[in-house]
Design a protein around this motif. Sequence first.
Motif, PDB file in Angstrom:
ATOM      1  N   PRO A  50       0.836  -1.191   0.000  1.00 49.35           N
ATOM      2  CA  PRO A  50       0.000   0.000   0.000  1.00 49.35           C
ATOM      3  C   PRO A  50       0.878   1.252   0.000  1.00 49.35           C
ATOM      4  O   PRO A  50       2.014   1.182   0.438  1.00 49.35           O
ATOM      5  N   PRO A  51       0.365   2.361  -0.510  1.00 52.98           N
ATOM      6  CA  PRO A  51      -0.941   2.551  -1.146  1.00 52.98           C
ATOM      7  C   PRO A  51      -0.910   2.116  -2.604  1.00 52.98           C
ATOM      8  O   PRO A  51       0.126   1.733  -3.122  1.00 52.98           O
ATOM      9  N   GLU A  52      -2.075   2.246  -3.258  1.00 48.23           N
ATOM     10  CA  GLU A  52      -2.193   1.896  -4.666  1.00 48.23           C
ATOM     11  C   GLU A  52      -3.220   2.807  -5.334  1.00 48.23           C
ATOM     12  O   GLU A  52      -3.985   3.500  -4.660  1.00 48.23           O
ATOM     13  N   LEU A  53      -3.234   2.802  -6.654  1.00 52.60           N
ATOM     14  CA  LEU A  53      -4.214   3.558  -7.422  1.00 52.60           C
ATOM     15  C   LEU A  53      -5.554   2.832  -7.357  1.00 52.60           C
ATOM     16  O   LEU A  53      -5.601   1.608  -7.479  1.00 52.60           O
ATOM     17  N   LYS A  54      -6.625   3.594  -7.186  1.00 50.71           N
ATOM     18  CA  LYS A  54      -7.968   3.014  -7.169  1.00 50.71           C
ATOM     19  C   LYS A  54      -8.852   3.791  -8.134  1.00 50.71           C
ATOM     20  O   LYS A  54      -8.901   5.018  -8.094  1.00 50.71           O
ATOM     21  N   LEU A  55      -9.548   3.054  -8.994  1.00 48.51           N
ATOM     22  CA  LEU A  55     -10.594   3.639  -9.824  1.00 48.51           C
ATOM     23  C   LEU A  55     -11.914   3.133  -9.265  1.00 48.51           C
ATOM     24  O   LEU A  55     -12.178   1.930  -9.292  1.00 48.51           O
ATOM     25  N   SER A  56     -12.711   4.031  -8.745  1.00 48.45           N
ATOM     26  CA  SER A  56     -13.984   3.682  -8.125  1.00 48.45           C
ATOM     27  C   SER A  56     -15.116   3.782  -9.140  1.00 48.45           C
ATOM     28  O   SER A  56     -15.089   4.648 -10.017  1.00 48.45           O
ATOM     29  N   TRP A  57     -16.112   2.950  -8.995  1.00 45.91           N
ATOM     30  CA  TRP A  57     -17.288   2.996  -9.858  1.00 45.91           C
ATOM     31  C   TRP A  57     -18.133   4.245  -9.586  1.00 45.91           C
ATOM     32  O   TRP A  57     -18.915   4.667 -10.434  1.00 45.91           O
ATOM     33  N   SER A  58     -17.989   4.820  -8.398  1.00 53.46           N
ATOM     34  CA  SER A  58     -18.849   5.921  -7.970  1.00 53.46           C
ATOM     35  C   SER A  58     -18.081   7.242  -7.927  1.00 53.46           C
ATOM     36  O   SER A  58     -16.963   7.266  -7.394  1.00 53.46           O
ATOM     37  N   PRO A  59     -18.644   8.328  -8.484  1.00 50.09           N
ATOM     38  CA  PRO A  59     -19.965   8.412  -9.090  1.00 50.09           C
ATOM     39  C   PRO A  59     -20.009   7.689 -10.432  1.00 50.09           C
ATOM     40  O   PRO A  59     -19.076   7.751 -11.212  1.00 50.09           O
ATOM     41  N   SER A  60     -21.097   6.993 -10.653  1.00 51.80           N
ATOM     42  CA  SER A  60     -21.276   6.158 -11.823  1.00 51.80           C
ATOM     43  C   SER A  60     -21.223   6.974 -13.120  1.00 51.80           C
ATOM     44  O   SER A  60     -21.728   8.089 -13.181  1.00 51.80           O
ATOM     45  N   PHE A  61     -20.594   6.399 -14.143  1.00 54.79           N
ATOM     46  CA  PHE A  61     -20.553   7.010 -15.473  1.00 54.79           C
ATOM     47  C   PHE A  61     -20.552   5.897 -16.506  1.00 54.79           C
ATOM     48  O   PHE A  61     -20.240   4.746 -16.193  1.00 54.79           O
ATOM     49  N   ASN A  62     -20.896   6.217 -17.741  1.00 54.39           N
ATOM     50  CA  ASN A  62     -20.864   5.250 -18.831  1.00 54.39           C
ATOM     51  C   ASN A  62     -20.132   5.896 -19.993  1.00 54.39           C
ATOM     52  O   ASN A  62     -20.662   6.776 -20.658  1.00 54.39           O
ATOM     53  N   GLY A  63     -18.885   5.478 -20.196  1.00 52.60           N
ATOM     54  CA  GLY A  63     -18.050   6.060 -21.238  1.00 52.60           C
ATOM     55  C   GLY A  63     -16.582   5.930 -20.869  1.00 52.60           C
ATOM     56  O   GLY A  63     -16.186   4.988 -20.193  1.00 52.60           O
ATOM     57  N   LEU A  64     -15.792   6.908 -21.268  1.00 53.06           N
ATOM     58  CA  LEU A  64     -14.341   6.850 -21.143  1.00 53.06           C
ATOM     59  C   LEU A  64     -13.825   7.714 -19.997  1.00 53.06           C
ATOM     60  O   LEU A  64     -14.121   8.907 -19.928  1.00 53.06           O
ATOM     61  N   SER A  65     -13.056   7.110 -19.107  1.00 53.17           N
ATOM     62  CA  SER A  65     -12.325   7.824 -18.060  1.00 53.17           C
ATOM     63  C   SER A  65     -10.854   7.484 -18.228  1.00 53.17           C
ATOM     64  O   SER A  65     -10.496   6.314 -18.346  1.00 53.17           O
ATOM     65  N   GLN A  66     -10.001   8.511 -18.232  1.00 55.86           N
ATOM     66  CA  GLN A  66      -8.580   8.304 -18.475  1.00 55.86           C
ATOM     67  C   GLN A  66      -7.731   9.008 -17.425  1.00 55.86           C
ATOM     68  O   GLN A  66      -8.116  10.068 -16.929  1.00 55.86           O
ATOM     69  N   LEU A  67      -6.580   8.426 -17.139  1.00 53.19           N
ATOM     70  CA  LEU A  67      -5.609   9.027 -16.237  1.00 53.19           C
ATOM     71  C   LEU A  67      -4.280   9.066 -16.977  1.00 53.19           C
ATOM     72  O   LEU A  67      -3.736   8.021 -17.366  1.00 53.19           O
ATOM     73  N   LEU A  68      -3.759  10.272 -17.218  1.00 57.07           N
ATOM     74  CA  LEU A  68      -2.575  10.509 -18.043  1.00 57.07           C
ATOM     75  C   LEU A  68      -1.345  10.682 -17.162  1.00 57.07           C
ATOM     76  O   LEU A  68      -1.353  11.480 -16.230  1.00 57.07           O
ATOM     77  N   SER A  69      -0.273   9.941 -17.465  1.00 61.33           N
ATOM     78  CA  SER A  69       0.966  10.039 -16.684  1.00 61.33           C
ATOM     79  C   SER A  69       1.753  11.284 -17.066  1.00 61.33           C
ATOM     80  O   SER A  69       1.490  11.926 -18.088  1.00 61.33           O
ATOM     81  N   CYS A  70       2.769  11.586 -16.269  1.00 61.83           N
ATOM     82  CA  CYS A  70       3.732  12.616 -16.628  1.00 61.83           C
ATOM     83  C   CYS A  70       4.541  12.107 -17.824  1.00 61.83           C
ATOM     84  O   CYS A  70       4.442  10.938 -18.199  1.00 61.83           O
TER      85      CYS A  70
END
Length: 183
Positions: free
Chosen positions: A61-81
């Motif tokens: 620990p710790p680690e990256l977490k992508l939570s379902w909430s708030p709910s969405f339907n489509g694309l979510s992205q996380l861009l690195s340096c």
Amino acid sequence: FIVCKDTTYSTYGPVWKFTTEFPPGYVFIESFNNLSCWTAIGPLGQVNWSIFPSSNSGGDPPELKLSWSPSFNGLSQLLSCQIEMAAPNCLFLSLRHFCDWYADPAPFMGLAITYDDGLTSTILWEFQPVGGNVGPEEISISFIPDSTPFRLIMYLNGDSFNIDDWYVDEIIIVPYISCPPPY
């Protein structure tokens, strides 16, 4: 910071602050102690990415977490340096992850590479859980970047409600002596 104490643990020394560098030979290391190297670029689910004090992916620990909430339907992205190297050559990437599945059809999740800050990307690894949890497991891939610098993109594309959470940790990139042929 580092705290120095004498042998009886009663005297404190001065506080020193420092930064560390990658060990020789490493191109990128991410243990997700914070999100300072990452930017949510959406278009959806930008607030769903966080650092979480767990080890569900099998790392520390710790680690990256992508939570379902708030709910969405489509694309979510996380861009690195930006990730830089002297010249494009074969690279070996490993990461740990765990997807806590909820229902089918689960979204697609994965890792992509981009050379234009996320306007376009190429998938390096992708999965879609079907009928149950995925992991914890370690993923290993080799790839040759088209150019340098480049960035990584963690993503979820689909209905976030159909997973509980996705955890990712310990992304490491090192030079690879020779790339194996593509499958």
